[in-house]
Every structure is written in structure tokens, then in C-alpha cells.
Enzyme design. Structure first.
Site, PDB file in Angstrom:
ATOM      1  N   LYS A 272       0.733  -1.377   0.055  1.00 34.29           N
ATOM      2  CA  LYS A 272      -0.055   0.267  -0.186  1.00 34.29           C
ATOM      3  C   LYS A 272       1.191   1.480  -0.044  1.00 34.29           C
ATOM      4  O   LYS A 272       1.720   1.567   0.524  1.00 34.29           O
ATOM      5  CB  LYS A 272      -0.993  -0.054   0.837  1.00 34.29           C
TER       6      LYS A 272
ATOM      7  N   ASP B  93      -2.597  -1.394  10.323  1.00 31.04           N
ATOM      8  CA  ASP B  93      -2.352  -1.302   8.958  1.00 31.04           C
ATOM      9  C   ASP B  93      -3.408  -2.996   8.034  1.00 31.04           C
ATOM     10  O   ASP B  93      -3.448  -2.576   6.945  1.00 31.04           O
ATOM     11  CB  ASP B  93      -1.191  -0.657   7.928  1.00 31.04           C
TER      12      ASP B  93
END
Length: 281
Positions: A8, A135
Site C-alpha cells: 500500500k 494497517d
């Protein structure tokens, strides 16, 4: 089962305050990209969770997020005397702010839910993932998301327009705890970058999205290597460039592959280089 664990980037990262439990409240727009680790997960008869990797220096015990995810899954589902073999092919750079460990944990949770047909809901998986890392819930959701709280509150937003991403991971880096400690020395502020990015994404204009990039860690840490890479990327044709997460990887947004590849030549010697695209998974 073979599964991809996608990296990401943070299109924005605002930090609005520190909580009583020591975590920080953030607002961020996160984006999945095509750079990925590959995990092969299957049951074994070894009497334990077994993890191996193509990276010799990578921990393969309970300190590894993929191992933690498997153990947590068994504890939560109360599945007894069943074990998995996890083979991890690492491609996402370490200590880069790209969610490598989080994406591995998310992939294990998702895969084991499929393998054992436990039918855990996405909110359940989010809650499990948040116990491993902030995350992990986003890595389970994937795509383009507005993330709040410590990162566990997820809402989909309009996708990032098609583009090419050049990523450079310099040798220097800052640990996430140290990065937050440096932020703690400054006054917290209301999130401003994230709302601007959500508005830019609605318009679907890559130039507007690029102009809206922001990262509080980039502003506070101001790492010399990061700033140099950003300068080279912008000079080399990037619409904009920004550090992701607490660093130290930097990504540049390019409209075409030719300019991205040309800029990669300019960055030779600055760090490890990767080409990727934003994806919706």
C-alpha cells in the site's frame, strides 16, 4: 492456496492526536498497489505452524506478522490440533511504510478463513487484524479507502485514476515508534489533507489527485534522502512525489510508463526501485 499480499501507499496521512492507550488517531487515504508478496498456505501434519521465506534474514517465529495471524486465527476460531505451512515470497521492501508485514498478516487471515470455511465476516477479520497492526484492516479491504481511528475504521472512496508509480526505497529509515515520538513533540492539528484528497478522487483527475498528496511524517521527519528522491522524481516528470507511511519509501506519480522508466534511470544509486500501478482488489 496461493494468495497475493499487495503493498500500500498513503496518498495522505494526517495525525490528529494520541490516545490514552498509546496509539495515535489518524486519518489517511490508503491505496493498494500492484507490488506484492506471494504466500502459499496449506495444512501440514508437523504439529506446529511452520513459516519459511525466500529472505534468509526474515524472522520465521512468532515475531513475524504472518505467523501471528495464523496463531490468532486458531485462537479466535478455537480450532484445535490443526496447523498450516506458510511459504512467504517477499517482494515488498522492509521498513518502507508500504505495509509489507500488514499485507502478509491480512493475506493469512483471509486465506485461513477460506481454507477452514469459518465464514468470519469482514468486520470480524478487521478486528482480528487490528490486534496485529493498524494497517492490517486496510490490507484486508484493499483498493482505495479512507482509514480512521488507528486505521481500523475503513470506508471505500473513489478509486485512484490509472497511472504509473515509481517507488524508491533509500537505505535510510526511521522506525515507526521513533517517527511517532517525533510527531508527539509537535502540536497535533485537525486532519486537512485527507478531506482534500477525498474531494480530488471524486473528480477523477490525476493531476488534482497528485496535487493533494500529503503526509505528516514527511513534513516532520524531513529525511534528506527522501527530499532528494522527491526532487529527482519531480524533475524527471512526476506529477508529484511523496513519502509513504512513516517511510522511508518514496513514490512518484507518472502519467506514462516511458517517463517513469526514464526517471528510474536518474534514480540509479538512490535506493531500491520498483514500478507499480494502483489497483482495486
Amino acid at each position: 492456496m496461493e494468495i497475493k499480499a499487495y503493498a500500500k501507499i498513503n496518498l495522505t496521512l494526517d495525525i490528529s492526536g494520541k490516545r490514552a492507550d498509546g496509539y495515535h488517531n489518524i486519518e489517511s487515504v490508503m491505496q493498494s498497489i500492484s507490488l506484492a508478496d506471494t504466500l502459499e498456505i496449506r495444512e501440514n501434519n508437523l504439529g506446529k505452524i511452520y513459516l519459511s521465506s525466500n529472505v534468509a534474514s526474515l524472522p520465521t517465529d512468532e515475531s513475524n506478522t504472518a505467523f501471528k495471524a495464523a496463531k490468532l486465527f486458531y485462537e479466535y476460531t478455537e480450532i484445535k490440533n490443526r496447523y498450516v505451512d506458510i511459504r512467504l515470497d517477499k517482494q515488498i521492501p522492509d521498513k518502507a511504510g508500504m505495509g509489507g508485514g500488514s499485507s502478509d498478516a491480512a493475506a493469512v487471515l483471509w486465506a485461513m478463513n477460506e481454507i477452514y470455511k469459518t465464514n468470519l465476516t469482514m468486520p470480524e477479520l478487521f478486528r482480528l487484524g487490528a490486534k496485529i497492526g493498524a494497517d492490517v484492516p486496510f490490507c484486508l479491504a484493499g483498493g482505495t479507502c479512507h482509514c480512521r481511528g488507528i486505521g481500523e475504521k475503513i470506508a471505500r472512496v473513489d478509486p485512484m485514476p490509472a497511472c504509473f508509480l515509481l517507488i524508491c526505497k533509500p537505505p535510510a529509515g526511521v522506525s515507526t515508534p521513533r517517527a511517532y515520538a517525533m510527531v508527539d513533540k509537535l502540536l497535533f492539528s485537525a486532519p486537512t489533507g485527507t478531506p482534500k484528497m477525498i474531494t480530488a478522487l471524486k473528480g477523477g483527475n490525476l493531476q488534482h489527485v497528485s496535487a493533494a498528496l500529503s503526509n505528516r511524517f514527511d513534513e516532520v521527519l524531513f529525511l534528506p534522502q527522501v527530499q532528494n528522491i522527491k526532487k529527482v522524481m519531480r524533475t524527471g516528470g512526476a506529477l508529484n512525489a511523496m513519502m509513504t507511511g512513516s517511510g522511508s519509501a518514496v513514490y512518484g506519480i507518472f502519467e506514462d510508463l516511458e517517463h517513469a522508466r526514464s526517471c528510474a534511470q536518474d534514480l540509479h544509486g538512490y535506493g531500491d526501485l520498483f514500478l507499480a500501478k494502483p489497483i482495486n482488489v
